[in-house]
Design an enzyme around this catalytic site. Structure first.
Site, mmCIF file in Angstrom:
data_model
loop_
_atom_site.group_PDB
_atom_site.id
_atom_site.type_symbol
_atom_site.label_atom_id
_atom_site.label_comp_id
_atom_site.label_asym_id
_atom_site.label_seq_id
_atom_site.Cartn_x
_atom_site.Cartn_y
_atom_site.Cartn_z
ATOM 1 N N GLU A 16 100.986 43.225 24.257
ATOM 2 C CA GLU A 16 100.213 44.473 24.278
ATOM 3 C C GLU A 16 100.869 45.588 23.466
ATOM 4 O O GLU A 16 100.199 46.407 22.842
ATOM 5 C CB GLU A 16 100.027 44.957 25.735
ATOM 6 N N GLY B 166 96.227 40.035 28.513
ATOM 7 C CA GLY B 166 95.402 39.860 29.708
ATOM 8 C C GLY B 166 95.209 38.391 30.056
ATOM 9 O O GLY B 166 94.987 38.051 31.227
ATOM 10 N N ALA C 210 92.782 40.626 26.463
ATOM 11 C CA ALA C 210 91.564 41.416 26.610
ATOM 12 C C ALA C 210 90.964 41.599 25.220
ATOM 13 O O ALA C 210 91.662 41.514 24.202
ATOM 14 C CB ALA C 210 91.901 42.755 27.246
ATOM 15 N N GLU D 245 98.181 37.520 32.023
ATOM 16 C CA GLU D 245 98.081 38.193 33.331
ATOM 17 C C GLU D 245 97.089 37.472 34.240
ATOM 18 O O GLU D 245 97.335 37.296 35.436
ATOM 19 C CB GLU D 245 97.674 39.651 33.120
HETATM 20 N N1 CO8 Z 1 90.479 40.289 21.259
HETATM 21 C C1 CO8 Z 1 89.438 40.104 20.420
HETATM 22 N N2 CO8 Z 1 89.349 39.108 19.509
HETATM 23 C C2 CO8 Z 1 90.394 38.259 19.443
HETATM 24 C C3 CO8 Z 1 91.513 38.371 20.276
HETATM 25 C C4 CO8 Z 1 91.534 39.445 21.224
HETATM 26 N N3 CO8 Z 1 92.547 39.626 22.113
HETATM 27 N N4 CO8 Z 1 92.392 37.398 19.957
HETATM 28 C C5 CO8 Z 1 91.818 36.686 18.969
HETATM 29 N N5 CO8 Z 1 90.607 37.198 18.664
HETATM 30 C C6 CO8 Z 1 89.665 36.733 17.622
HETATM 31 C C7 CO8 Z 1 90.140 37.116 16.231
HETATM 32 O O1 CO8 Z 1 89.793 38.446 15.935
HETATM 33 C C8 CO8 Z 1 89.386 36.102 15.386
HETATM 34 O O2 CO8 Z 1 88.059 36.535 15.253
HETATM 35 P P1 CO8 Z 1 87.314 36.404 13.794
HETATM 36 O O3 CO8 Z 1 87.315 34.914 13.506
HETATM 37 O O4 CO8 Z 1 85.967 36.961 14.060
HETATM 38 O O5 CO8 Z 1 88.160 37.177 12.840
HETATM 39 C C9 CO8 Z 1 89.378 34.862 16.270
HETATM 40 O O6 CO8 Z 1 89.620 35.316 17.606
HETATM 41 C C10 CO8 Z 1 90.468 33.873 15.913
HETATM 42 O O7 CO8 Z 1 91.706 34.568 15.926
HETATM 43 P P2 CO8 Z 1 92.724 34.517 14.668
HETATM 44 O O8 CO8 Z 1 91.989 34.312 13.394
HETATM 45 O O9 CO8 Z 1 93.602 35.713 14.790
HETATM 46 O O10 CO8 Z 1 93.509 33.175 15.037
HETATM 47 P P3 CO8 Z 1 95.021 32.834 14.706
HETATM 48 O O11 CO8 Z 1 95.176 31.396 15.075
HETATM 49 O O12 CO8 Z 1 95.371 33.238 13.319
HETATM 50 O O13 CO8 Z 1 95.897 33.736 15.698
HETATM 51 C C11 CO8 Z 1 96.453 34.731 17.825
HETATM 52 C C12 CO8 Z 1 95.793 33.544 17.091
HETATM 53 C C13 CO8 Z 1 97.946 34.711 17.579
HETATM 54 C C14 CO8 Z 1 96.194 34.534 19.308
HETATM 55 C C15 CO8 Z 1 95.849 36.050 17.325
HETATM 56 O O14 CO8 Z 1 94.439 35.958 17.373
HETATM 57 C C16 CO8 Z 1 96.263 37.251 18.131
HETATM 58 O O15 CO8 Z 1 97.364 37.757 17.943
HETATM 59 N N6 CO8 Z 1 95.375 37.747 19.016
HETATM 60 C C17 CO8 Z 1 95.605 38.961 19.768
HETATM 61 C C18 CO8 Z 1 96.609 38.746 20.884
HETATM 62 C C19 CO8 Z 1 96.835 40.032 21.647
HETATM 63 O O16 CO8 Z 1 97.304 41.005 21.113
HETATM 64 N N7 CO8 Z 1 96.508 40.028 22.945
HETATM 65 C C20 CO8 Z 1 96.688 41.173 23.790
HETATM 66 C C21 CO8 Z 1 95.491 42.056 23.760
HETATM 67 S S1 CO8 Z 1 95.679 43.545 24.706
HETATM 68 C C22 CO8 Z 1 95.463 43.029 26.313
HETATM 69 O O17 CO8 Z 1 95.277 41.881 26.583
HETATM 70 C C23 CO8 Z 1 95.523 44.087 27.371
HETATM 71 C C24 CO8 Z 1 95.227 43.468 28.722
HETATM 72 C C25 CO8 Z 1 94.875 44.536 29.690
HETATM 73 C C26 CO8 Z 1 94.052 44.003 30.820
HETATM 74 C C27 CO8 Z 1 93.662 45.132 31.688
HETATM 75 C C28 CO8 Z 1 92.626 44.746 32.751
HETATM 76 C C29 CO8 Z 1 92.726 45.464 34.040
#
Ligand code: CO8
Length: 258
Positions: free
Chosen positions: A132, A109, A65, A112
């Site tokens: 998460e 998400g 998400a 999921e």
């Molecule tokens: N949300 C927003 N932006 C994101 C997300 C995210 N989940 N993941 C990546 N991005 C963005 C980064 O901020 C970055 O943006 P920018 O270039 O503007 O800085 C761009 O995507 C590229 O990401 P990275 O530079 O971080 O790329 P890397 O290759 O270094 O890393 C990763 C990739 C490992 C995937 C890393 O981006 C990461 O850890 N992302 C977050 C993963 C995460 O924590 N996901 C869980 C989020 S919480 C959730 O999903 C709750 C779900 C609930 C659903 C409920 C509905 C009912």
């Protein structure tokens, strides 16, 4: 509806929906989930479509998400106003088969959403996880419920509590995905599987999906009874007459429109 965050395409009887926010690794926000709900509803209602494929980019199915969108949300935003939590259940109401084709990250998400598909085909670069806890929340779209039902309690607890990410080979070994293919073959593999399904009688494919999903909601005896009713009702479909008579006449069945 014009889509900003999705690319949709129809190939024969298969609808392809691609999540498309590449700069944010397909982070799932309300607009994208609204659009996904709309596309799924339309394809499910379209009699010309027999199967749907949901995919992302080569780098990410969806990295979760949208953290940027939700970082400052309050309880009232999420509970009363349903921010970020709305529209996630649409995919569960789709009655036709949905294949998830996962390359790159399927996290939080994203994992999921993938688990809400009927089965998953993964690219060899796919990575799955429920991180998460690292951003201070629990999963919110079924991660704590579907993951243990799919891969068992111990593995699910491991992934949920340590935020560990697993690769495609481990995902296949533990039954999270049904097949792993080289990344460049992913879409072809998923579209071929979808076309195979779409060439089957859609009404029967829908019954099978319905029956399998019932297995997760009921007892074994009730589930088997439910299956038997569907089996009996299949004798009321033209597909059963065509399928069985084609076999006896030693010809290929014609299920078009059934
Ligand atoms: N949300 C927003 N932006 C994101 C997300 C995210 N989940 N993941 C990546 N991005 C963005 C980064 O901020 C970055 O943006 P920018 O270039 O503007 O800085 C761009 O995507 C590229 O990401 P990275 O530079 O971080 O790329 P890397 O290759 O270094 O890393 C990763 C990739 C490992 C995937 C890393 O981006 C990461 O850890 N992302 C977050 C993963 C995460 O924590 N996901 C869980 C989020 S919480 C959730 O999903 C709750 C779900 C609930 C659903 C409920 C509905 C009912």
């Amino acid at each position: 509806m014009q889509y900003e965050d999705l690319i949709v395409d129809v190939q024969g009887k298969v609808a392809l929906i691609r999540l498309n926010r590449p700069k944010a690794l397909n982070a799932l926000n309300d607009r994208m989930m609204d659009e996904l709900g709309d596309a799924l509803r339309k394809f499910d209602a379209d009699p010309a479509i027999g199967c749907i494929v949901l995919t992302g980019s080569e780098r990410a199915f969806a990295a979760g998400a949208d953290i940027a969108a939700m970082a400052d949300y309050t309880y009232v935003d999420t509970y009363r106003d349903n921010y970020i939590t709305r529209n996630w259940e649409h995919i569960l109401r789709v009655r036709k088969p949905v294949i998830g084709a996962v390359a790159g990250y399927a996290l939080g998400g994203g994992c999921e959403l993938a688990m809400m598909c009927d089965f998953l085909i993964a690219a060899d670069n796919a990575k799955f996880g429920q991180p998460e806890i690292k951003v201070g929340v629990t999963p919110g779209a079924g991660g704590t419920q579907r993951l243990p039902r799919t891969i068992g309690k111990s593995k699910a607890m491991d992934l949920l509590l340590t935020a560990r990410t697993i690769d495609a080979a481990e995902a296949e070994r533990i039954g999270l995905v049904s097949r792993v293919v080289p990344a460049e073959m992913l879409l072809e593999e998923a579209m071929t599987a979808a076309a195979t399904i779409a060439d089957m009688p859609t009404s029967v494919a829908m019954m099978i999906k319905d029956a399998v999903n019932r297995a997760f909601e009921t007892t074994l005896t009730e589930g088997v009874n439910y299956e038997r009713r569907l089996f009996q009702s299949a004798f009321g479909t033209p597909a059963q007459k065509e399928g069985m008579h084609a076999f006896l006449e030693k010809r290929l069945p014609k299920f078009d429109g059934l």
